[in-house]
Write a protein that holds these residues in place. Structure first.
Motif, short mmCIF file in Angstrom:
data_model
loop_
_atom_site.label_atom_id
_atom_site.label_comp_id
_atom_site.label_asym_id
_atom_site.label_seq_id
_atom_site.Cartn_x
_atom_site.Cartn_y
_atom_site.Cartn_z
N ASP A 103 1.86 -7.75 8.27
CA ASP A 103 1.17 -8.42 7.16
C ASP A 103 1.21 -7.54 5.91
O ASP A 103 0.62 -6.45 5.87
CB ASP A 103 -0.29 -8.69 7.58
CG ASP A 103 -1.05 -9.45 6.52
OD1 ASP A 103 -0.52 -9.67 5.41
OD2 ASP A 103 -2.22 -9.81 6.80
N GLN A 104 1.88 -8.03 4.85
CA GLN A 104 2.03 -7.23 3.64
C GLN A 104 0.72 -7.03 2.88
O GLN A 104 0.62 -6.14 2.05
CB GLN A 104 3.07 -7.87 2.71
CG GLN A 104 4.49 -7.78 3.23
CD GLN A 104 5.48 -8.43 2.30
OE1 GLN A 104 5.76 -9.61 2.40
NE2 GLN A 104 6.03 -7.66 1.37
N SER A 105 -0.25 -7.87 3.16
CA SER A 105 -1.52 -7.75 2.44
C SER A 105 -2.53 -6.90 3.20
O SER A 105 -3.61 -6.62 2.69
CB SER A 105 -2.12 -9.13 2.18
OG SER A 105 -2.42 -9.76 3.42
N ALA A 106 -2.19 -6.50 4.41
CA ALA A 106 -3.10 -5.65 5.18
C ALA A 106 -2.87 -4.18 4.82
O ALA A 106 -2.09 -3.86 3.94
CB ALA A 106 -2.89 -5.89 6.67
N GLY A 107 -3.54 -3.29 5.50
CA GLY A 107 -3.41 -1.87 5.22
C GLY A 107 -4.17 -1.47 3.99
O GLY A 107 -5.09 -2.16 3.54
N THR A 108 -3.78 -0.33 3.41
CA THR A 108 -4.48 0.23 2.26
C THR A 108 -3.48 0.61 1.19
O THR A 108 -2.49 1.30 1.48
CB THR A 108 -5.26 1.51 2.68
OG1 THR A 108 -6.11 1.19 3.79
CG2 THR A 108 -6.10 2.03 1.53
N ALA A 109 -3.73 0.18 -0.03
CA ALA A 109 -2.87 0.57 -1.15
C ALA A 109 -3.31 1.96 -1.63
O ALA A 109 -4.47 2.17 -1.99
CB ALA A 109 -2.98 -0.44 -2.29
N LEU A 110 -2.36 2.90 -1.59
CA LEU A 110 -2.67 4.28 -2.00
C LEU A 110 -1.66 4.75 -3.04
O LEU A 110 -0.46 4.47 -2.92
CB LEU A 110 -2.61 5.23 -0.80
CG LEU A 110 -3.66 5.08 0.29
CD1 LEU A 110 -3.35 6.01 1.46
CD2 LEU A 110 -5.05 5.37 -0.26
#
Ligand code: SF4
Length: 232
Positions: A103-110
């Protein structure tokens, strides 16, 4: 009886022994080896505060979508690796063992500066290089390039996994893709094919994948070639 597994890394010569418990006091043949020290495979990396890491010189304001960061891996490239696992993949390989990274919208943008500070932390286990896995790193070519530029300047050996073949990457139009390839020491390319998993050997998930050293130094496929494409 406790089972022990001995792993000799062909790239570094280091010996890792798996299966030791907290009550283990010696490793046979301990009298022939240097004093052992405990290692912790895939220890999560601490993410430093933005204000401190953002002062890292030479890092632009690129971002990366991150699934996780960890130190001490012995399965993601030669030696002991600090690892960035990026978030987002269009591949959908049957049997993929990291479906949580799709899922490209999951995780954390850092910010890339934060990712670098976490990967290069001196608090990590001994490090022979940095690996980028996924997910699909080449879905984020600008962030990947920014990361690789600093890792190259820092003298880190880099291993990058991709579900694309090198032939498919070589005809991608984004200049960041070719620039990123020129900075990679070891590319492990191709989708995961469950039916080819047996006997894949070290670092690869399946036998169709290739270990490609310095992929940026290889010639581009000729015009009109039909590159093998990503399954996604
Ligand atoms: S390319 Fe990698 S992360 Fe993506 S589906 Fe295939 S095995 Fe999973």
């Amino acid at each position: 009886m406790r089972a022990l597994t001995f792993i000799i890394d062909p790239a570094t010569g280091s010996l890792t022994v798996e299966g030791l418990g907290p009550d283990s006091t010696s490793v046979p043949p301990a009298d022939l080896l240097p004093a052992p020290h405990e290692v912790n495979c895939a220890r999560p990396a601490a993410v430093p505060p933005l204000a401190r890491s953002a002062r890292m010189p030479g890092v632009c304001e690129q971002m990366l979508q991150v699934a996780c960061l960890y130190h001490g891996s012995v399965i993601d490239g030669p030696g002991r690796r600090s690892v960035l696992q990026v978030q987002g993949c269009l591949g959908r390989c049957s049997g993929c063992y990291v479906p949580y990274t799709h899922d490209q919208s999951a995780g954390t943008a850092l910010p890339v500066a934060v990712v670098l500070a976490a990967l290069l932390s001196s608090a990590g286990e001994p490090r022979d290089g940095v690996s980028v896995t996924g997910g699909e790193p080449f879905l984020q070519p600008a962030g990947l390039l920014a990361l690789l530029r600093v890792l190259r300047a820092a003298g880190q050996h880099t291993t990058v996994y991709t579900g694309y073949t090198l032939a498919a990457l070589s005809v991608r139009p984004e200049p960041e893709v070719r620039a990123a390839l020129s900075l990679i020491d070891l590319l492990i390319d191709g989708p995961y094919v469950a039916g080819l998993a047996e006997g894949a050997g070290e670092w690869r998930g399946s036998r169709n994948q290739h270990l490609i050293h310095h992929p940026g130094s290889l010639p581009s496929p000729s015009n009109g070639a039909c590159p093998e494409s990503h399954p996604g």
